[in-house]
Design a protein around this motif. Structure first.
Motif, PDB file in Angstrom:
ATOM      1  N   ALA A 194       0.830  -1.199   0.000  1.00 48.76           N
ATOM      2  CA  ALA A 194       0.000   0.000   0.000  1.00 48.76           C
ATOM      3  C   ALA A 194       0.870   1.257   0.000  1.00 48.76           C
ATOM      4  O   ALA A 194       0.561   2.251  -0.682  1.00 48.76           O
ATOM      5  N   ARG A 195       1.957   1.216   0.752  1.00 56.47           N
ATOM      6  CA  ARG A 195       2.877   2.361   0.788  1.00 56.47           C
ATOM      7  C   ARG A 195       3.477   2.621  -0.591  1.00 56.47           C
ATOM      8  O   ARG A 195       3.537   3.768  -1.057  1.00 56.47           O
ATOM      9  N   LEU A 196       3.895   1.561  -1.276  1.00 58.90           N
ATOM     10  CA  LEU A 196       4.477   1.729  -2.601  1.00 58.90           C
ATOM     11  C   LEU A 196       3.416   2.167  -3.614  1.00 58.90           C
ATOM     12  O   LEU A 196       3.683   2.996  -4.489  1.00 58.90           O
ATOM     13  N   ALA A 197       2.211   1.610  -3.491  1.00 59.86           N
ATOM     14  CA  ALA A 197       1.128   1.983  -4.411  1.00 59.86           C
ATOM     15  C   ALA A 197       0.781   3.462  -4.312  1.00 59.86           C
ATOM     16  O   ALA A 197       0.334   4.064  -5.292  1.00 59.86           O
ATOM     17  N   ALA A 198       0.975   4.054  -3.142  1.00 58.20           N
ATOM     18  CA  ALA A 198       0.681   5.473  -2.947  1.00 58.20           C
ATOM     19  C   ALA A 198       1.845   6.368  -3.360  1.00 58.20           C
ATOM     20  O   ALA A 198       1.736   7.594  -3.310  1.00 58.20           O
ATOM     21  N   GLY A 199       2.947   5.772  -3.758  1.00 53.73           N
ATOM     22  CA  GLY A 199       4.136   6.542  -4.102  1.00 53.73           C
ATOM     23  C   GLY A 199       4.204   6.906  -5.575  1.00 53.73           C
ATOM     24  O   GLY A 199       3.261   6.674  -6.343  1.00 53.73           O
ATOM     25  N   PRO A 200       5.331   7.466  -6.011  1.00 51.21           N
ATOM     26  CA  PRO A 200       5.515   7.861  -7.409  1.00 51.21           C
ATOM     27  C   PRO A 200       5.822   6.633  -8.264  1.00 51.21           C
ATOM     28  O   PRO A 200       6.975   6.370  -8.619  1.00 51.21           O
ATOM     29  N   THR A 201       4.799   5.872  -8.586  1.00 53.97           N
ATOM     30  CA  THR A 201       5.005   4.559  -9.194  1.00 53.97           C
ATOM     31  C   THR A 201       5.577   4.626 -10.607  1.00 53.97           C
ATOM     32  O   THR A 201       6.169   3.650 -11.069  1.00 53.97           O
TER      33      THR A 201
END
Length: 262
Positions: free
Chosen positions: A199-206
């Motif tokens: 979830a943390r990565l999904a909310a980041g600058p993917t």
């Protein structure tokens, strides 16, 4: 939740969770599970709502590799190269080429192709009770699913050969110490920690994450000069992204950024 017989799919908070779902077979691969999992990764590559993928298994095992009942040589000669080319290689390429983070949560045993699929993911967490086994040696086969590529690069030739030739189980903590996986966690915390990370990565600058993944993977075969050139080109693209604009604006305005993966 959309369900296949062999793979469960759930999309929440930008994370597509793919759960191998043949617990009675320890999540061994058959053709149906291959096709369902490939479909999940195809969805991840085309659906803009998917910002990250989490892969795990149901029951007491992550995946024990191929269902040997489907390729019993006593029933006649088996073309295992066809099986690899048709099912395993496309899956591994999908994982590596997906320009979105792929998190793997290993519960229980990851054997044969199951182990090497876990090693191909971007960040792998494993329950402390998990075990990784290069089971190919037990039945006279060669490590596949990228095992002969990933093992020597991650842990060196000596350890790679030892694991491949002895098929001795490797504990999750040793796998983490050796750099095969990201982290070993308490069994009861595995899914929560993996889900939080995804979830943390999904909310980041993917968008930038995807290019970072591409660059790190290319370093295995690029020369230093080629890698510098690749970094220049990818940074040029990243610098024109909406996520970069948002990240800088949020930093200067002293607020939390809201990235959209664009």
């Amino acid at each position: 939740m959309a369900e296949s017989v062999c793979v469960l799919e759930k999309l929440a908070e930008g994370v597509l969770c793919l759960t191998l779902n043949r617990p009675d077979k320890l999540n061994a691969f058959n053709e149906e599970m291959h096709r369902a999992l490939r479909s999940g990764f195809e969805r991840a590559s085309t659906d803009s709502a998917v910002r990250a993928v989490m892969l795990t298994g149901s029951g007491r095992s992550f995946c024990v590799g191929q269902d040997l009942g489907d390729c019993d040589p006593r029933q006649g000669p088996q073309d295992l190269g066809h099986t690899i080319e048709t099912f395993y290689n496309p899956l591994l390429r999908s994982i590596r080429r997906l320009e979105k983070p792929v998190i793997c949560a290993v519960n229980g045993v990851a054997a044969g192709a199951g182990a090497n699929i876990a090693f191909a993911c971007d960040m792998t967490l494993a329950a402390r009770s998990a075990r990784f086994i290069q089971a190919f040696a037990k039945i006279g086969l060669v490590p596949d699913s990228g095992g002969t590529f990933s093992l020597p690069r991650l842990i060196g030739e000596a350890r790679a050969k030892a694991l491949a030739l002895t098929a001795e189980p490797l504990s999750a903590e040793t796998a983490a110490d050796w750099g095969l996986i990201w982290r070993a966690v308490d069994d009861e915390k595995l899914i929560d920690e993996a889900s939080a990370l995804a979830a943390r990565l999904a909310a980041g600058p993917t968008k930038g994450f995807g290019m970072t993944k591409r660059a790190i993977q290319a370093a295995a075969t690029n020369s230093f000069d080629e890698q510098l050139d690749l970094e220049r080109e990818l940074q040029r693209q990243a610098g024109r992204s909406a996520d970069f604009t948002e990240g800088v604006a949020a930093f200067l305005e002293k607020r939390k950024p809201v990235f959209k993966g664009q």
